[in-house]
Motif scaffolding. Structure first.
Motif, PDB file in Angstrom:
ATOM      1  N   SER A  80      36.284  60.739  16.015  1.00 24.74           N
ATOM      2  CA  SER A  80      38.027  61.080  15.536  1.00 24.74           C
ATOM      3  C   SER A  80      38.398  61.782  16.549  1.00 24.74           C
ATOM      4  CB  SER A  80      36.859  62.457  15.539  1.00 24.74           C
ATOM      5  OG  SER A  80      36.173  63.899  16.212  1.00 24.74           O
ATOM      6  N   LYS A  81      38.847  61.509  17.929  1.00 26.89           N
ATOM      7  CA  LYS A  81      38.799  61.201  18.956  1.00 26.89           C
ATOM      8  C   LYS A  81      40.624  60.252  18.817  1.00 26.89           C
ATOM      9  CE  LYS A  81      35.838  64.070  22.216  1.00 26.89           C
ATOM     10  NZ  LYS A  81      35.575  64.111  23.407  1.00 26.89           N
ATOM     11  N   LYS A  82      40.398  59.461  17.947  1.00 29.22           N
ATOM     12  CA  LYS A  82      41.275  57.941  17.684  1.00 29.22           C
ATOM     13  C   LYS A  82      40.594  56.655  18.690  1.00 29.22           C
ATOM     14  CE  LYS A  82      42.905  60.710  14.463  1.00 29.22           C
ATOM     15  NZ  LYS A  82      43.069  60.253  13.129  1.00 29.22           N
ATOM     16  N   PHE A  83      40.109  56.957  19.055  1.00 22.65           N
ATOM     17  CA  PHE A  83      39.021  55.896  20.252  1.00 22.65           C
ATOM     18  C   PHE A  83      39.127  54.069  19.230  1.00 22.65           C
ATOM     19  CE2 PHE A  83      39.290  57.655  24.338  1.00 22.65           C
ATOM     20  CZ  PHE A  83      39.044  58.973  24.419  1.00 22.65           C
ATOM     21  N   LEU A  84      39.156  53.695  19.791  1.00 20.38           N
ATOM     22  CA  LEU A  84      39.280  52.666  18.640  1.00 20.38           C
ATOM     23  C   LEU A  84      38.228  51.334  19.339  1.00 20.38           C
ATOM     24  CD1 LEU A  84      40.440  51.011  15.938  1.00 20.38           C
ATOM     25  CD2 LEU A  84      42.212  49.761  17.199  1.00 20.38           C
ATOM     26  N   LYS A  85      37.083  51.262  19.404  1.00 21.78           N
ATOM     27  CA  LYS A  85      36.528  50.552  20.225  1.00 21.78           C
ATOM     28  C   LYS A  85      36.096  49.664  19.546  1.00 21.78           C
ATOM     29  CE  LYS A  85      35.332  54.648  23.518  1.00 21.78           C
ATOM     30  NZ  LYS A  85      33.833  54.983  24.023  1.00 21.78           N
ATOM     31  N   ILE A  86      35.681  48.487  20.029  1.00 22.97           N
ATOM     32  CA  ILE A  86      34.985  47.231  19.581  1.00 22.97           C
ATOM     33  C   ILE A  86      33.242  47.790  18.936  1.00 22.97           C
ATOM     34  CG2 ILE A  86      34.215  46.107  21.772  1.00 22.97           C
ATOM     35  CD1 ILE A  86      35.270  43.684  19.740  1.00 22.97           C
ATOM     36  N   MET A  87      32.780  47.095  17.889  1.00 20.37           N
ATOM     37  CA  MET A  87      31.636  47.053  18.550  1.00 20.37           C
ATOM     38  C   MET A  87      30.674  45.741  18.487  1.00 20.37           C
ATOM     39  SD  MET A  87      31.247  49.379  14.968  1.00 20.37           S
ATOM     40  CE  MET A  87      29.878  50.279  14.603  1.00 20.37           C
ATOM     41  N   PHE A  88      31.027  44.848  17.181  1.00 19.94           N
ATOM     42  CA  PHE A  88      30.791  43.483  17.776  1.00 19.94           C
ATOM     43  C   PHE A  88      31.352  42.505  17.210  1.00 19.94           C
ATOM     44  CE2 PHE A  88      26.661  44.980  16.148  1.00 19.94           C
ATOM     45  CZ  PHE A  88      26.167  45.350  15.346  1.00 19.94           C
ATOM     46  N   SER A  89      31.048  41.131  17.623  1.00 22.49           N
ATOM     47  CA  SER A  89      32.096  39.973  17.258  1.00 22.49           C
ATOM     48  C   SER A  89      31.220  38.658  16.487  1.00 22.49           C
ATOM     49  CB  SER A  89      33.180  40.056  19.451  1.00 22.49           C
ATOM     50  OG  SER A  89      33.695  38.265  18.778  1.00 22.49           O
ATOM     51  N   TYR A  90      31.785  38.444  16.012  1.00 24.26           N
ATOM     52  CA  TYR A  90      31.243  37.065  15.400  1.00 24.26           C
ATOM     53  C   TYR A  90      32.226  35.691  15.363  1.00 24.26           C
ATOM     54  CZ  TYR A  90      26.508  38.629  13.509  1.00 24.26           C
ATOM     55  OH  TYR A  90      25.787  38.943  13.347  1.00 24.26           O
ATOM     56  N   ASN A  91      31.669  34.907  16.370  1.00 27.51           N
ATOM     57  CA  ASN A  91      32.470  33.297  16.012  1.00 27.51           C
ATOM     58  C   ASN A  91      31.246  32.225  15.752  1.00 27.51           C
ATOM     59  OD1 ASN A  91      32.214  30.820  18.044  1.00 27.51           O
ATOM     60  ND2 ASN A  91      34.403  31.993  17.312  1.00 27.51           N
ATOM     61  N   ASN A  92      32.226  31.869  14.134  1.00 30.91           N
ATOM     62  CA  ASN A  92      31.625  31.043  13.841  1.00 30.91           C
ATOM     63  C   ASN A  92      30.109  30.938  13.425  1.00 30.91           C
ATOM     64  OD1 ASN A  92      32.775  28.637  13.330  1.00 30.91           O
ATOM     65  ND2 ASN A  92      32.603  27.959  14.951  1.00 30.91           N
ATOM     66  N   LYS A  93      30.062  32.478  12.647  1.00 25.60           N
ATOM     67  CA  LYS A  93      29.099  33.274  12.147  1.00 25.60           C
ATOM     68  C   LYS A  93      27.877  33.404  13.008  1.00 25.60           C
ATOM     69  CE  LYS A  93      26.675  30.301   8.898  1.00 25.60           C
ATOM     70  NZ  LYS A  93      26.292  30.168   7.907  1.00 25.60           N
ATOM     71  N   GLU A  94      27.929  33.570  14.847  1.00 22.21           N
ATOM     72  CA  GLU A  94      27.007  33.652  15.580  1.00 22.21           C
ATOM     73  C   GLU A  94      27.530  35.051  16.111  1.00 22.21           C
ATOM     74  OE1 GLU A  94      26.047  30.658  18.290  1.00 22.21           O
ATOM     75  OE2 GLU A  94      25.818  31.127  19.729  1.00 22.21           O
ATOM     76  N   LEU A  95      26.911  35.804  16.833  1.00 21.02           N
ATOM     77  CA  LEU A  95      27.254  37.335  17.465  1.00 21.02           C
ATOM     78  C   LEU A  95      27.675  37.004  18.589  1.00 21.02           C
ATOM     79  CD1 LEU A  95      27.450  40.062  16.948  1.00 21.02           C
ATOM     80  CD2 LEU A  95      24.327  40.191  17.731  1.00 21.02           C
ATOM     81  N   ILE A  96      28.541  37.124  18.703  1.00 21.37           N
ATOM     82  CA  ILE A  96      28.746  36.948  21.093  1.00 21.37           C
ATOM     83  C   ILE A  96      28.602  38.506  21.392  1.00 21.37           C
ATOM     84  CG2 ILE A  96      29.519  34.080  20.462  1.00 21.37           C
ATOM     85  CD1 ILE A  96      32.898  35.944  20.037  1.00 21.37           C
ATOM     86  N   ILE A  97      29.265  39.291  20.437  1.00 26.22           N
ATOM     87  CA  ILE A  97      29.765  40.854  21.480  1.00 26.22           C
ATOM     88  C   ILE A  97      28.537  41.217  20.866  1.00 26.22           C
ATOM     89  CG2 ILE A  97      31.796  42.883  21.637  1.00 26.22           C
ATOM     90  CD1 ILE A  97      33.127  40.699  21.717  1.00 26.22           C
TER      91      ILE A  97
END
Lengths: 112, 113
Positions: free
Chosen positions: A39-56
């Motif tokens: 609601s405060k408009k912060f855009l934050k990363i949650m997850f990242s996947y590379n070639n189906k593998e979780l990296i973040i």
């Protein structure tokens, strides 16, 4: 031709429910992401996947579980929804080691 | 801890004039910077980027300036057009690691006639 698509665009649900948001990219990218804009408009990363593998995985409650059935899809499943989960969720994709990320249109989740 | 800051939540500029949007960062490890533009009910779209080895990058009406010593970057739009009215997000990244953009909170630009 939508490069990164998300469904649904709007999602209204009750506390305690389980819901999923789907994301698909047709750019041939290797990496996909989920971001949350609160609601405060912060855009934050949650997850990242590379070639189906979780990296973040950024200190996200384990009620949130991303699932990547293939390189072109990254779905977000949320268990036991809470009021604080209300936000806009954006999916994005990029080539590995390329800086430009392409975003989907967002899914506005409202938890009542 | 907000590592990327956009201290002006909004900016109003007349059509034809220059728009200057500012962004400050605190993490000296950031070496790649991007600007994204966002219209209501749409996702952010990439606008322009700059590597830390440069101090300026230009693309048509859009120019990004980077001052590494001040940890400051700015986006110049000239001339401003009504279609430029949107929210502009500054983002920063440490390249060579898993791509992870850190965003500022955005500046809403209104270009008036």
């Amino acid at each position: 031709d939508t490069a990164v698509s998300q469904t649904p665009k709007y999602l209204v649900t009750q506390m305690g429910n389980d819901k999923s948001i789907k994301c698909e990219q047709n750019l041939g990218h290797d990496t996909m992401y989920w971001y949350k804009q609160d609601s405060k408009k912060f855009l934050k990363i949650m997850f990242s996947y590379n070639n189906k593998e979780l990296i973040i995985n950024e200190t996200v409650p384990n009620r949130f579980s991303p699932k990547s059935p293939d390189k072109a899809h990254l779905n977000l499943h949320i268990n036991s929804l809470e009021l604080g989960d209300s936000a806009v969720y954006f999916c994005a994709s990029s080539q590995v080691m390329r800086e430009t990320q392409y975003f989907g249109p967002g899914t506005r989740l409202t938890v009542l | 801890d907000q590592q990327v800051k956009q201290n002006s939540p909004s900016l109003s500029v007349q059509e034809g004039r220059i728009s200057i949007l500012n962004c400050d960062y605190t993490n000296s490890m950031f070496d790649y910077f991007l600007w994204y533009k966002k219209y209501p009910a749409e996702g952010p779209t990439f606008l322009i980027s700059i590597s830390s080895i440069k101090d300026k990058n230009e693309d048509g009406r859009f120019t990004v300036f980077l001052n590494k010593s001040a940890k400051h970057l700015s986006l110049h739009i000239v001339p401003s057009q009504p279609g430029d009215s949107a929210v502009y997000f500054c983002a920063a990244e440490i390249t060579g690691t898993a791509s992870k953009l850190t965003f500022g909170t955005g500046t809403r630009l209104q270009v008036t006639l």
